[in-house]
Motif scaffolding. Sequence first.
Motif, short mmCIF file in Angstrom:
data_model
loop_
_atom_site.label_atom_id
_atom_site.label_comp_id
_atom_site.label_asym_id
_atom_site.label_seq_id
_atom_site.Cartn_x
_atom_site.Cartn_y
_atom_site.Cartn_z
N PRO A 145 0.82 -1.21 0.00
CA PRO A 145 0.00 0.00 0.00
C PRO A 145 0.86 1.26 0.00
O PRO A 145 1.79 1.40 0.80
N ALA A 146 0.55 2.18 -0.91
CA ALA A 146 1.26 3.46 -1.02
C ALA A 146 0.25 4.59 -0.93
O ALA A 146 -0.89 4.46 -1.37
N ARG A 147 0.70 5.71 -0.40
CA ARG A 147 -0.15 6.88 -0.28
C ARG A 147 -0.19 7.63 -1.60
O ARG A 147 0.84 8.04 -2.12
N ALA A 148 -1.38 7.80 -2.16
CA ALA A 148 -1.58 8.59 -3.39
C ALA A 148 -2.63 9.63 -3.08
O ALA A 148 -3.83 9.36 -3.14
N GLY A 149 -2.19 10.82 -2.71
CA GLY A 149 -3.14 11.83 -2.25
C GLY A 149 -3.77 11.41 -0.95
O GLY A 149 -3.08 11.11 0.03
N GLU A 150 -5.08 11.34 -0.93
CA GLU A 150 -5.79 10.93 0.28
C GLU A 150 -6.03 9.43 0.32
O GLU A 150 -6.59 8.92 1.31
N ASP A 151 -5.64 8.72 -0.71
CA ASP A 151 -5.96 7.29 -0.82
C ASP A 151 -4.72 6.43 -0.63
O ASP A 151 -3.58 6.87 -0.83
N LEU A 152 -4.96 5.18 -0.26
CA LEU A 152 -3.94 4.14 -0.29
C LEU A 152 -4.18 3.28 -1.52
O LEU A 152 -5.30 2.83 -1.76
N VAL A 153 -3.13 3.06 -2.31
CA VAL A 153 -3.28 2.29 -3.55
C VAL A 153 -2.23 1.18 -3.55
O VAL A 153 -1.17 1.30 -2.94
N PRO A 154 -2.52 0.06 -4.25
CA PRO A 154 -1.55 -1.04 -4.32
C PRO A 154 -0.49 -0.74 -5.38
O PRO A 154 -0.69 -0.98 -6.57
N LEU A 206 9.45 7.77 -2.74
CA LEU A 206 8.56 8.02 -1.60
C LEU A 206 8.91 7.01 -0.52
O LEU A 206 8.99 5.82 -0.80
N ALA A 207 9.12 7.49 0.70
CA ALA A 207 9.54 6.59 1.78
C ALA A 207 9.12 7.19 3.11
O ALA A 207 8.76 8.37 3.19
N PRO A 208 9.15 6.40 4.17
CA PRO A 208 8.87 6.98 5.49
C PRO A 208 9.89 8.05 5.84
O PRO A 208 11.06 7.96 5.47
N ALA A 209 9.45 9.07 6.56
CA ALA A 209 10.34 10.17 6.96
C ALA A 209 11.13 9.73 8.18
O ALA A 209 10.79 10.02 9.32
N PRO A 225 15.63 10.03 3.78
CA PRO A 225 14.95 9.86 2.49
C PRO A 225 15.65 10.55 1.33
O PRO A 225 15.36 10.26 0.17
N HIS A 226 16.60 11.44 1.63
CA HIS A 226 17.21 12.27 0.60
C HIS A 226 18.63 11.84 0.23
O HIS A 226 19.04 12.00 -0.92
N HIS A 227 19.39 11.32 1.19
CA HIS A 227 20.80 11.01 0.96
C HIS A 227 21.24 9.80 1.78
O HIS A 227 20.58 9.44 2.77
N ARG A 228 22.37 9.26 1.36
CA ARG A 228 23.10 8.29 2.18
C ARG A 228 24.41 8.94 2.63
O ARG A 228 25.02 9.70 1.88
N PHE A 229 24.84 8.62 3.83
CA PHE A 229 26.09 9.14 4.37
C PHE A 229 26.93 7.97 4.87
O PHE A 229 26.42 7.04 5.50
N ASP A 230 28.23 8.03 4.61
CA ASP A 230 29.14 7.08 5.20
C ASP A 230 30.50 7.74 5.30
O ASP A 230 30.70 8.87 4.84
N GLY A 231 31.46 7.05 5.92
CA GLY A 231 32.79 7.62 6.00
C GLY A 231 33.48 7.27 7.30
O GLY A 231 33.13 6.31 7.99
N PRO A 236 15.01 22.35 -3.37
CA PRO A 236 14.39 21.07 -2.99
C PRO A 236 12.95 20.97 -3.49
O PRO A 236 12.25 21.97 -3.65
N ILE A 237 12.51 19.76 -3.72
CA ILE A 237 11.13 19.52 -4.14
C ILE A 237 10.20 19.74 -2.95
O ILE A 237 10.45 19.25 -1.85
N ALA A 238 9.14 20.49 -3.18
CA ALA A 238 8.09 20.64 -2.17
C ALA A 238 7.21 19.40 -2.25
O ALA A 238 6.26 19.33 -3.02
N ALA A 239 7.56 18.40 -1.46
CA ALA A 239 6.93 17.09 -1.57
C ALA A 239 6.48 16.63 -0.19
O ALA A 239 6.87 17.21 0.83
N PRO A 240 5.64 15.61 -0.13
CA PRO A 240 5.19 15.10 1.17
C PRO A 240 6.36 14.63 2.02
O PRO A 240 7.44 14.29 1.51
N ARG A 241 6.17 14.61 3.33
CA ARG A 241 7.20 14.10 4.24
C ARG A 241 7.60 12.69 3.82
O ARG A 241 6.75 11.85 3.51
N GLY A 242 8.90 12.45 3.80
CA GLY A 242 9.41 11.14 3.42
C GLY A 242 9.79 11.04 1.97
O GLY A 242 10.49 10.10 1.57
N ALA A 243 9.34 11.98 1.13
CA ALA A 243 9.73 11.95 -0.28
C ALA A 243 11.16 12.44 -0.42
O ALA A 243 11.65 13.26 0.35
#
Length: 574
Positions: A23-32, A84-87, A104-110, A336-343
């Motif tokens: 299930p993924a969030r698409a607007g107000e709905d959850l879709v497969p 799209l991912a959990p924040a 959700p935006h980057h990976r860090f290592d070092g 940055p993209i004005a996107a939902p939390r977690g995007a």
Amino acid sequence: MTFAGADAVREGLLRGLARFVAPARAGEDLVPAFAERPGGRDFDLAANAAAAEALAQPMLGGGEGAAALLLAHAAGDAPPPRLLAPARLVVEDATPARFRLSTPHHRFDGDLTRGEIRQHLHGEEGPPALLHSGNIVEFAWNGASHGVDVEERIVDAGIERDGAGALLWHESAIAAPDDPARLLARLRYAYAVHPATPEVTLTVTLAPLPGIVLEDARITTACDAMSPGGTVTYGRVVLGEEEAPREVTIPAGGDVPVQEGPVPYYRACQLRTPSRALRLIVRPEGPATMQGIRSTAPAPGRLHWLLTRYAAPRAEAAAPLVARERRLLLRGLDSPIAAPRGADAAQPACPARLAAALAARAALAPPAGREALAAAARRLLAAIGAEESAPAPLAWAVIAAARLAPLAGGPAAGPFLDRLLATARDGVFREPGEAPPRMADHAAALLALVHALALGQRVAAPLRAGLAALRLVTLPGARDGIEVPHGPAETTEDLGLLLRALRAAQAAQAAGALALPAEEGRRLGFLADLARRFLEARLRPDGDAILAAGGPAAQAAALAALVPPEGLLRWNAA
């Protein structure tokens, strides 16, 4: 592994793709839609586009949830995010010498004990997009000026959770140059990372010990090894001045002045097509005064080291020298993209890839649902900038426009096609500049030319040249493969797209729309057979399913290659 029976392969791949449904969030709905792994919560929009397009075939069906997810993110003014991912911030390893974490935006290592923080964009392998390192501290003490390598003096480092975020820090002990046993100051670098934003906030604090006064104190914020090659090179700096931004192409040389005095912000950018260009945007936030920016580059337009100085006449225990920056690493964006939390707000999905999927479904949809799909595809195509010069986005735009051609409202495929043809060099479709060729670009271009043939466009010559540019190669591990010069088909997605393009060209030849000499026709068949074998080697049975090496994008690419949507194309004989 060779599989017997087209029906069995089709059904097995469909069952394998179904394992990624979540299930993924698409607007107000959850879709497969299709998650990146079974039971996962991360949804790549390009992978869902690939699945929605492959399943548009009437003999397959499904993918309505993936299409709904694309529609939801094509509706607004903001670019659709790549993922799209959990924040959340995930710390995979908190050991300072080998830390790993992701947002959700980057990976860090070092290795914080060496002052090295490598920052990567999601979905990209190879060298980091940015290396936070390479700092020095300068001061006058006992009447003499001194410069000290920050990373060589690190004595402590760590990772601390800070609410939902994390603080990556290292601390250096600054001793008297003439008396190493006498400690003068502590110098701390702290990088704040948070899942709600792609920005990294860097705070540098030079704190002299009580009774110590450092004159002419200067601290730095640096980036090192900025152009290791491949898809990571920085070639210019844009300085945000009050009247108008000023662009500086980095010259060759060491410790070259780029800017004297403060600026409200600056950007380090790639000399690359805008949709793929890296951009580092740095905003100084005080309280220390920015003194200037210097660069080191082994060749013009090939930035290696970028260093910003912050200065104060003196630093002491009661008045430490503190500099703060907000650092924003993006690809294909100016903000940055004005996107939902977690995007993923740091890089967008390819709008043309999403448009091609929606157009494929619009072309086959019943009248009641057709216009919404077509309108979303047109909106995505309208967002493609006039400066776009990468082959794959232009190719998917041609494919999308070709599919929309029977429907009212355009747009025309011709302008996208002209720009796509302009990217060919010696038969290879590649982006301008020094970026290495990519099979994803070349194979998408070949597929687009077949769609252009169906529109009656005269593209047989560049299509033949593109087919001729393919060659056999031995890949690492003594594996046989197919490439364009220095651009091998390394992934399941590459192989699937290449096989799909080759099969489409075969179909065009069989219909009489593509006239090939006998030798070229035999070579096309040989390459298609090899590509099929190489692709099948990446498939494995798993219970009642067949799984492709990779995630849902690989599964969809294999399905589209073996049950190609181009089977529905109609051509006029050449």
